[in-house]
Design an enzyme around this catalytic site. Structure first.
Site, PDB file in Angstrom:
ATOM      1  N   THR A  32       0.848  -1.192   0.000  1.00  0.00           N
ATOM      2  CA  THR A  32       0.000   0.000   0.000  1.00  0.00           C
ATOM      3  C   THR A  32       0.881   1.239   0.000  1.00  0.00           C
ATOM      4  O   THR A  32       1.967   1.248   0.592  1.00  0.00           O
ATOM      5  CB  THR A  32      -1.021  -0.010   1.159  1.00  0.00           C
ATOM      6  OG1 THR A  32      -2.037   0.953   0.869  1.00  0.00           O
ATOM      7  CG2 THR A  32      -0.402   0.310   2.512  1.00  0.00           C
TER       8      THR A  32
ATOM      9  N   CYS B 248      -2.716   7.788   7.900  1.00  0.00           N
ATOM     10  CA  CYS B 248      -3.307   6.441   7.796  1.00  0.00           C
ATOM     11  C   CYS B 248      -2.327   5.408   8.371  1.00  0.00           C
ATOM     12  O   CYS B 248      -1.126   5.655   8.444  1.00  0.00           O
ATOM     13  CB  CYS B 248      -3.584   6.080   6.343  1.00  0.00           C
ATOM     14  SG  CYS B 248      -4.752   7.171   5.518  1.00  0.00           S
TER      15      CYS B 248
ATOM     16  N   HIS C  86      -5.405  -0.843   5.011  1.00  0.00           N
ATOM     17  CA  HIS C  86      -4.977   0.567   4.971  1.00  0.00           C
ATOM     18  C   HIS C  86      -6.096   1.393   5.618  1.00  0.00           C
ATOM     19  O   HIS C  86      -7.091   1.734   4.983  1.00  0.00           O
ATOM     20  CB  HIS C  86      -4.753   0.977   3.519  1.00  0.00           C
ATOM     21  CG  HIS C  86      -4.239   2.370   3.346  1.00  0.00           C
ATOM     22  ND1 HIS C  86      -3.290   2.681   2.404  1.00  0.00           N
ATOM     23  CD2 HIS C  86      -4.534   3.552   3.953  1.00  0.00           C
ATOM     24  CE1 HIS C  86      -3.016   3.979   2.450  1.00  0.00           C
ATOM     25  NE2 HIS C  86      -3.785   4.534   3.391  1.00  0.00           N
TER      26      HIS C  86
END
Lengths: 290, 162
Positions: free
Chosen positions: B23, B29, B46
């Protein structure tokens, strides 16, 4: 900035095509606090390419109206002014905003995603203005705030590690200062020079120049510039950034003079921005044609 | 080696040893990375925000966007491909949760994400064996399904292993 760096920047700026006359007119309308949606509709009607693109997008899977929309009046009302600006800017500036930024180790497309996310985030932030503000203008200024990066990227080529090292070794307080240390100029200043060359409306040019130092903008434009400042930071936090400069800027807490929101409301701003951003990204990227 | 690329709010699991789960650009995040060495299975999510109550419709459409709606689904997905039912023996690593250069608590969503994630992991009897979290850098992360190796990349700073 040395004279050779100055010459390089000016030469690169002059290589970039001017936005179309109708895009410039749309930005002027958008910056006028007295305008109404009918002004936007009238302008779109004069531009056959913008009309066709608007009708394609409004009927795309991303927006899926209940019944097909065939009139431009209804299409503009349905999409809102911000999407019309988005479509026009994509048509006029898509080439420059979609290119890779080697100087930031940022692949093609990332700058455009960052700009679009910033635009939606600035518009969401505008809803929390203490004294109200033009949310659609915040969107437009967000969309154009980083136009200096494609130009500066060429001066910074292969220098992202040097720039980060300057930050890590305390030689620069943020990425803007590090850019200046390495290349002699910062992307906000280069963007402002491009804005002047394009003759962009004054509030948008101010947002481009001061989006990392909003307190330096003239008082009249500060709410707008702070909205873009926050939108830019929210985009970087949300993972829509342009490589090596991600999160390497300082938040100006004086935003609290113009906006009020809690930590929970900030999570709502992020979530609502992501929800609005997705279909816009898909449609502006042309997926409606697949 | 093929990449299973996760966008924001996505989660995925794999037992294919030729696959890497990846990711990009974690700002505030957080990627929760699971690895089950006994069956060579990996999973990743994620996560963008801590709590789904701010946007239940979004949580329904994309549960992985929020820690509380997504993490249980990742654990369940790992179980479905043969992972242990209660997560016993699963190695957990956390990456991301950065913040902007300021002490403003309102904007410290990364810290809130990490706290919410750890609370949910604890409720499942799990804890992280390694973390690369906080700070002010954006991170791209991948896990090699064949051996559980977790690699991190940050533009201008290069690659390293967690």
């Amino acid at each position: 900035m040395t004279s050779s760096q100055e010459q390089f920047v000016q030469k690169e700026i002059q290589k970039i095509s001017l936005p179309s006359a109708n895009t410039m007119r749309l930005l002027e309308i958008n910056s006028n606090p007295e305008h109404c949606l009918q002004d936007v509709i009238d302008l779109v009607k004069l531009d056959s390419a913008l009309t066709a693109r608007t009708l394609r997008i409004v009927n795309s899977a991303a927006f899926c109206p209940l019944v097909p929309i065939n009139s431009i009046d209804r299409a503009v009302s349905y999409l809102g002014e911000k999407m019309i600006v988005g479509i026009a800017v994509t048509e006029s500036c898509g080439k420059i905003l979609n290119q890779p930024l080697e100087g930031y180790e940022s692949p093609a497309g990332d700058l455009w995603k960052h700009d679009l996310f910033t635009a939606f985030a600035a518009k969401e932030v505008a809803r929390y203005a203490k004294n109200g503000m033009e949310a659609d203008l915040a969107f437009t200024a967000g969309l154009l705030h980083d136009i200096g990066k494609p130009v500066l990227s060429k001066l910074l080529e292969n220098a992202s590690k040097t720039t980060i090292d300057a930050l890590d070794h305390g030689e620069a307080k943020d990425y803007l200062a590090a850019e200046k240390l390495v290349s002699g100029v910062e992307h906000a200043e280069v963007g402002y020079q491009l804005a002047k060359y394009w003759q962009l409306p004054a509030p948008i040019a101010a947002a481009i120049r001061f989006h990392h130092n909003p307190s330096e903008a003239i008082e009249e434009f500060q709410p707008l510039v702070y909205a873009v400042h926050l939108g830019d930071i929210i985009a970087m936090m949300s993972g829509y950034s342009t490589g090596s400069d991600s999160l390497q800027y300082t938040l100006d807490s004086h935003y609290e003079n113009f906006f009020t929101f809690s930590s929970n409301e900030l999570t709502k701003i992020i979530s609502d921005t992501e929800t609005a951003f997705r279909p816009a990204l898909e449609s502006l990227a042309g997926k409606e044609e697949n | 080696m093929s990449d299973l690329v996760l966008g924001i709010g996505d989660f995925g699991v794999s037992k294919d040893p030729s696959t890497s789960i990846k990711t990009y650009a974690l700002g505030s995040c957080v990627a929760v990375i699971l690895y089950c060495p006994t069956i060579q299975a990996a999973g990743m999510i994620h996560i963008a925000l801590p709590e789904s109550k701010v946007n239940p419709a979004r949580a329904k459409e994309k549960p992985g966007f929020f820690a509380d709606s997504g993490l249980p689904q990742l654990l369940s997905a790992l179980t479905k491909i043969g992972g242990p039912i209660k997560g016993k023996g699963v190695r957990v690593k956390l990456v991301g949760g950065a913040s902007i250069m300021d002490k403003n608590e309102i904007f410290n969503i990364g810290k809130r994400n990490l706290l919410a994630i750890k609370k949910i992991l604890w409720a499942h009897g799990l804890g992280a064996v390694a973390e690369e979290v906080g700070g002010t850098i954006s991170r791209t992360v991948s896990i090699n399904v064949s051996n559980g190796e977790v690699k991190i990349f940050s533009a201008g700073r290069g690659n390293w292993t967690l």
